[in-house]
Design a protein around this motif. Structure first.
Motif, mmCIF file in Angstrom:
data_model
loop_
_atom_site.group_PDB
_atom_site.id
_atom_site.type_symbol
_atom_site.label_atom_id
_atom_site.label_comp_id
_atom_site.label_asym_id
_atom_site.label_seq_id
_atom_site.Cartn_x
_atom_site.Cartn_y
_atom_site.Cartn_z
ATOM 1 N N GLU A 269 0.828 -1.205 0.000
ATOM 2 C CA GLU A 269 0.000 0.000 0.000
ATOM 3 C C GLU A 269 0.862 1.254 0.000
ATOM 4 O O GLU A 269 0.556 2.237 -0.688
ATOM 5 C CB GLU A 269 -0.934 -0.005 1.213
ATOM 6 N N TYR A 270 1.930 1.237 0.763
ATOM 7 C CA TYR A 270 2.824 2.392 0.811
ATOM 8 C C TYR A 270 3.425 2.681 -0.554
ATOM 9 O O TYR A 270 3.422 3.818 -1.030
ATOM 10 C CB TYR A 270 3.939 2.168 1.838
ATOM 11 N N TRP A 271 3.923 1.652 -1.230
ATOM 12 C CA TRP A 271 4.561 1.875 -2.520
ATOM 13 C C TRP A 271 3.542 2.218 -3.606
ATOM 14 O O TRP A 271 3.875 2.928 -4.572
ATOM 15 C CB TRP A 271 5.425 0.683 -2.913
ATOM 16 N N ALA A 272 2.312 1.775 -3.432
ATOM 17 C CA ALA A 272 1.252 2.238 -4.331
ATOM 18 C C ALA A 272 1.041 3.737 -4.142
ATOM 19 O O ALA A 272 0.799 4.472 -5.113
ATOM 20 C CB ALA A 272 -0.054 1.486 -4.061
ATOM 21 N N GLY A 273 1.163 4.185 -2.899
ATOM 22 C CA GLY A 273 1.055 5.614 -2.620
ATOM 23 C C GLY A 273 2.187 6.410 -3.236
ATOM 24 O O GLY A 273 1.978 7.503 -3.769
ATOM 25 N N ILE A 274 3.398 5.878 -3.177
ATOM 26 C CA ILE A 274 4.542 6.544 -3.804
ATOM 27 C C ILE A 274 4.336 6.661 -5.308
ATOM 28 O O ILE A 274 4.583 7.713 -5.926
ATOM 29 C CB ILE A 274 5.849 5.786 -3.499
ATOM 30 N N ALA A 275 3.863 5.587 -5.932
ATOM 31 C CA ALA A 275 3.583 5.616 -7.363
ATOM 32 C C ALA A 275 2.521 6.663 -7.674
ATOM 33 O O ALA A 275 2.593 7.363 -8.690
ATOM 34 C CB ALA A 275 3.134 4.237 -7.850
ATOM 35 N N TYR A 276 1.534 6.781 -6.788
ATOM 36 C CA TYR A 276 0.473 7.767 -6.981
ATOM 37 C C TYR A 276 1.032 9.192 -6.941
ATOM 38 O O TYR A 276 0.667 10.040 -7.764
ATOM 39 C CB TYR A 276 -0.603 7.597 -5.911
ATOM 40 N N VAL A 277 1.919 9.457 -5.987
ATOM 41 C CA VAL A 277 2.528 10.786 -5.893
ATOM 42 C C VAL A 277 3.306 11.098 -7.171
ATOM 43 O O VAL A 277 3.257 12.228 -7.686
ATOM 44 C CB VAL A 277 3.438 10.880 -4.651
#
Length: 311
Positions: free
Chosen positions: A54-62
């Motif tokens: 979930e965290y790395w999905a957030g990084i990709a989103y940013v």
């Protein structure tokens, strides 16, 4: 995971180190903000058991947000812009300041350098074949209630496709179309001719709408017109009006609707009104008077400095 480590000395010392609080160089205010934000994020990871996936999905989103240039769109969509207005309203209330014309969010699409005109301006260039003529006018008053000559009224809005000049993906609009700066006349009056704008939505394939979909929210705005209003001895007013009758007038994804900022939109079809404005056919009319507030101890205590496009 049921293990909790956030409040351990090891994690707290690590947060201080990662935020630069153990270093003598750098900027103290930046360190303070980064330490708080990192701490809140670390705590959220623990409390919500946020996974690495979930965290790395957030990084990709940013990264996607930056690539599409939508950070300024997501900010009002998540209510952050409105929250700053709420804080400024609360500060005014504590100081006993009454804003007769409410502030509301700026949005991300202002462009500095619009052509200036005295008293009256034509905003649109006539190229929008679907446009319906709009006449909008009013009086700018100071904190003492008296009309303010030479006040600066900056105004900008979208076309009937919901696009703004300088940000129009179709490339159809010329520079500063539907953007002007009007200097009020000796009686504090401003007036402009344009077209009635349409609302718009977030790009459907963009990261802002993708997140709103996850929240079960739409990403649409009602038709609206933006204003900056400035005059010596007064605080800058950032506001916008919504177009009366728009179905989303009270359901704006950017939370910009406020009482007092939905003036009546009146359709004029009589020959006398048409002739009085030098037009050839029916038009819509909006009357919107604007009141400014005085400086606080000689200072605009709520002036917002932010990156803005200049052309």
């Amino acid at each position: 995971m049921s293990t909790t480590i956030f409040n351990t000395t090891e994690v707290q010392d690590f947060l201080r180190m990662a935020s630069g609080l153990t270093q003598s160089g750098g900027n103290a205010r930046t360190k303070q903000i980064v330490h708080r934000l990192l701490s809140d994020l670390f705590k959220a990871i623990e409390d919500l058991n946020i996974t690495s996936d979930e965290y790395w999905a957030g990084i990709a989103y940013v990264n996607q947000l930056g690539e599409r240039g939508e950070a300024g769109l997501l900010s009002p969509g998540l209510g952050l812009d409105r929250y700053f207005d709420m804080r400024m309203d609360a500060e005014d209330a504590a100081l006993g300041i009454v804003n007769s014309t409410p502030r509301t969010i700026e949005g991300p699409l202002y462009v500095a350098g619009a052509p200036e005109a005295s008293g009256f301006a034509r905003l649109d260039d006539g190229s929008d074949a679907s446009g319906h003529t709009l006449i909008m006018h009013g009086t700018v008053r100071g904190a003492d209630g008296k009309p303010l000559p030479n006040a600066k009224v900056e105004v900008w809005h979208a076309n009937t496709k919901g696009f703004y000049s300088h940000f129009d993906p179709t490339g159809e609009q010329k520079a500063f179309n539907m953007r002007r700066t009007i200097i009020t006349d000796a009686q504090g009056r401003y007036k402009f001719q344009s077209i009635v704008p349409h609302g718009y939505g977030c790009p459907p394939d963009g990261p802002t709408q993708a997140l709103l979909n996850q929240l079960g929210r739409h990403g649409n705005r009602p038709a609206h017109i933006h204003f900056f209003v400035t005059a010596p001895g007064h605080r800058k007013l950032t506001t916008q009006i919504n177009i009366d009758g728009d179905p989303l007038v009270n359901d704006d994804f950017a939370y910009a609707t406020r009482e007092g900022l939905v003036p009546a939109l009146v359709e004029r079809t009589d020959a006398a009104s048409i002739q009085a404005h030098g037009l050839k056919g029916p038009f819509s009319e909006i009357v919107f008077d604007i009141s400014l507030s005085a400086l606080v101890n000689g200072v605009d205590n709520q002036l917002v400095n932010r990156p803005r496009l200049a052309a």
